[in-house]
Design an enzyme around this catalytic site. Structure first.
Site, PDB file in Angstrom:
ATOM      1  N   THR A 126       0.835  -1.211   0.000  1.00 19.54           N
ATOM      2  CA  THR A 126       0.000   0.000   0.000  1.00 19.54           C
ATOM      3  C   THR A 126       0.868   1.259   0.000  1.00 19.54           C
ATOM      4  OG1 THR A 126      -0.176   0.047   2.414  1.00 19.54           O
ATOM      5  CG2 THR A 126      -1.865  -1.198   1.232  1.00 19.54           C
ATOM      6  N   HIS A 241      -7.875   5.112   0.351  1.00 17.22           N
ATOM      7  CA  HIS A 241      -7.301   4.263  -0.707  1.00 17.22           C
ATOM      8  C   HIS A 241      -6.898   2.851  -0.244  1.00 17.22           C
ATOM      9  CE1 HIS A 241      -6.716   7.964  -3.071  1.00 17.22           C
ATOM     10  NE2 HIS A 241      -6.245   8.502  -1.973  1.00 17.22           N
ATOM     11  N   ASP A 242      -5.981   2.793   0.718  1.00 17.28           N
ATOM     12  CA  ASP A 242      -5.268   1.539   0.952  1.00 17.28           C
ATOM     13  C   ASP A 242      -6.125   0.366   1.435  1.00 17.28           C
ATOM     14  OD1 ASP A 242      -2.965   2.769   0.080  1.00 17.28           O
ATOM     15  OD2 ASP A 242      -2.310   3.329   2.089  1.00 17.28           O
TER      16      ASP A 242
HETATM   17  C1  BDR Z   1      -1.685   6.523  -2.032  1.00 19.64           C
HETATM   18  O1  BDR Z   1      -0.740   7.535  -1.701  1.00 19.64           O
HETATM   19  C2  BDR Z   1      -0.600   7.642  -0.312  1.00 19.64           C
HETATM   20  O2  BDR Z   1      -0.599   8.981   0.084  1.00 19.64           O
HETATM   21  C3  BDR Z   1      -1.729   6.861   0.303  1.00 19.64           C
HETATM   22  O3  BDR Z   1      -1.318   6.263   1.509  1.00 19.64           O
HETATM   23  C4  BDR Z   1      -2.062   5.836  -0.745  1.00 19.64           C
HETATM   24  O4  BDR Z   1      -1.295   4.664  -0.574  1.00 19.64           O
HETATM   25  C5  BDR Z   1      -2.829   7.155  -2.775  1.00 19.64           C
HETATM   26  O5  BDR Z   1      -2.387   7.725  -3.964  1.00 19.64           O
HETATM   27 CA    CA Z   2      -0.051   4.218   1.461  1.00 23.50          CA
END
Ligand code: BDR
Ligand code: CA
Length: 316
Positions: A126, A241-242
């Site tokens: 991630t 997101h992750d």
């Molecule tokens: C990703 O970038 C990071 O800032 C977040 O943790 C995520 O993994 C999103 O673009």
């Molecule tokens: Ca991340």
């Protein structure tokens, strides 16, 4: 009852990484074998400290945490202090973490955990893909111990760090190139799907009602993240997101994917770090990835909130 999927999460916490760790640790469909850290959202010293903080606040013990690469394979490190703050996890006040790191480099811990596990293991990166690329190049035999790589990164459309590139790929495009060319099953959970995972006021309300120390920390994290997304991109609610990559492992039905060829742009003058996703088979290049396109929003939040609940109650 189905057997939990053995997972190693490789991350750069980061607000959304923090929730990804909690989802992986708190959901019964996952057997979390290790947490490894990489430089990305902040320096690796800070992302490692943050992984330890998350494990401490969420009561995640018995899962080894190892620090990994401090910089991308080729280019200098770019961090995301504007999104995640100076600490990489701004917002809550954390006490001194009681969970420590193991005295092993992340890449070596990954290699060992993969080799020792009786079944092939799923990697969930991630953050930037530096550790994973190093594992695959330094220990090519590890590939046989990997069931699949389900990563957060990339986009079939536009970027979030440059007009073309998503942050995790933008930070280390050479590593991403190695991963997409590895021949392993790769699932890309990019912005196309993670921008559907919005931590709305309704979601924050559900977390608040859990009424545990951990749920309050999550609300503080999301509140900080929301302010950054409002300020930088004008989002009404921030995309988490992750955890989407973790959710795909928990139940593939939560994240619908299509098969496509994905290449990472390494040379574009304006597009370096872009994932070029051939959704309509224009190029004739072979399929090398599953690309996430649609999120079952309700199922997703149900699992995230249930995991935070399980971990929070365990600590009472
Ligand atoms: C990703 O970038 C990071 O800032 C977040 O943790 C995520 O993994 C999103 O673009
Ligand atoms: Ca991340």
């Amino acid at each position: 009852m189905t057997v939990p999927v053995p997972v190693v999460i490789d991350c750069d916490p980061g607000h959304d990484d923090a929730l990804a760790i909690m989802l992986a640790a708190g959901d019964p469909a996952i057997d979390l074998l290790a947490i490894t850290t990489v430089a990305g959202n902040q320096t690796v010293e800070r992302t490692t400290l943050n992984a330890r903080r998350v494990c401490t606040v969420a009561g995640i013990t018995g899962v080894p945490v190892a620090e990994g690469c401090a910089r991308p394979l080729v280019q200098p490190l770019l961090v995301a202090g504007d999104v995640h703050g100076d600490s990489g996890l701004d917002g809550p006040r954390f006490s001194e973490p009681t969970v420590d790191v193991v005295p092993e480099h992340a890449v070596e811990l990954m290699r060992r955990v993969l080799a020792e596990h009786p079944e092939p293991v799923t990697l969930v990166p991630t953050g930037p893909l530096t550790n994973v690329a190093l594992l695959l190049t330094r220990h090519p035999d590890s590939a046989r111990d990997i069931r699949e790589i389900v990563l957060m990164g990339g986009s079939a459309g536009r970027g979030n760090r440059t007009p073309a590139a998503e942050f995790n790929i933008h930070v280390d495009p050479e590593s991403a190139d190695i991963v997409f060319n590895s021949g392993l099953p790769v699932t890309m959970c990019g912005l196309d799907v993670t921008h559907q995972a919005l931590a709305t006021p309704d979601v924050l309300g559900r977390l608040e009602r859990l009424d545990t120390g951990l749920s309050r920390t999550c609300v503080e994290l999301m509140t900080y993240f929301a302010s950054a997304y409002r300020r930088l991109w004008g989002f009404a609610a921030p995309p988490l997101h992750d955890p989407v990559a973790v959710a795909r492992v928990i139940d593939p039905g939560i994240v619908r994917c299509v098969e496509a060829n994905v290449v990472v742009e390494l040379h574009g003058r304006y597009t370096r770090g872009a994932t070029v996703v051939d959704l309509h088979q224009y190029t004739g290049r072979p399929v090398n990835a599953r690309v996430a396109v649609e999120l079952d929003v309700e199922m997703f939040w149900d699992r995230v909130i249930a995991a935070v609940d399980v971990l929070g109650r365990r600590m009472r």
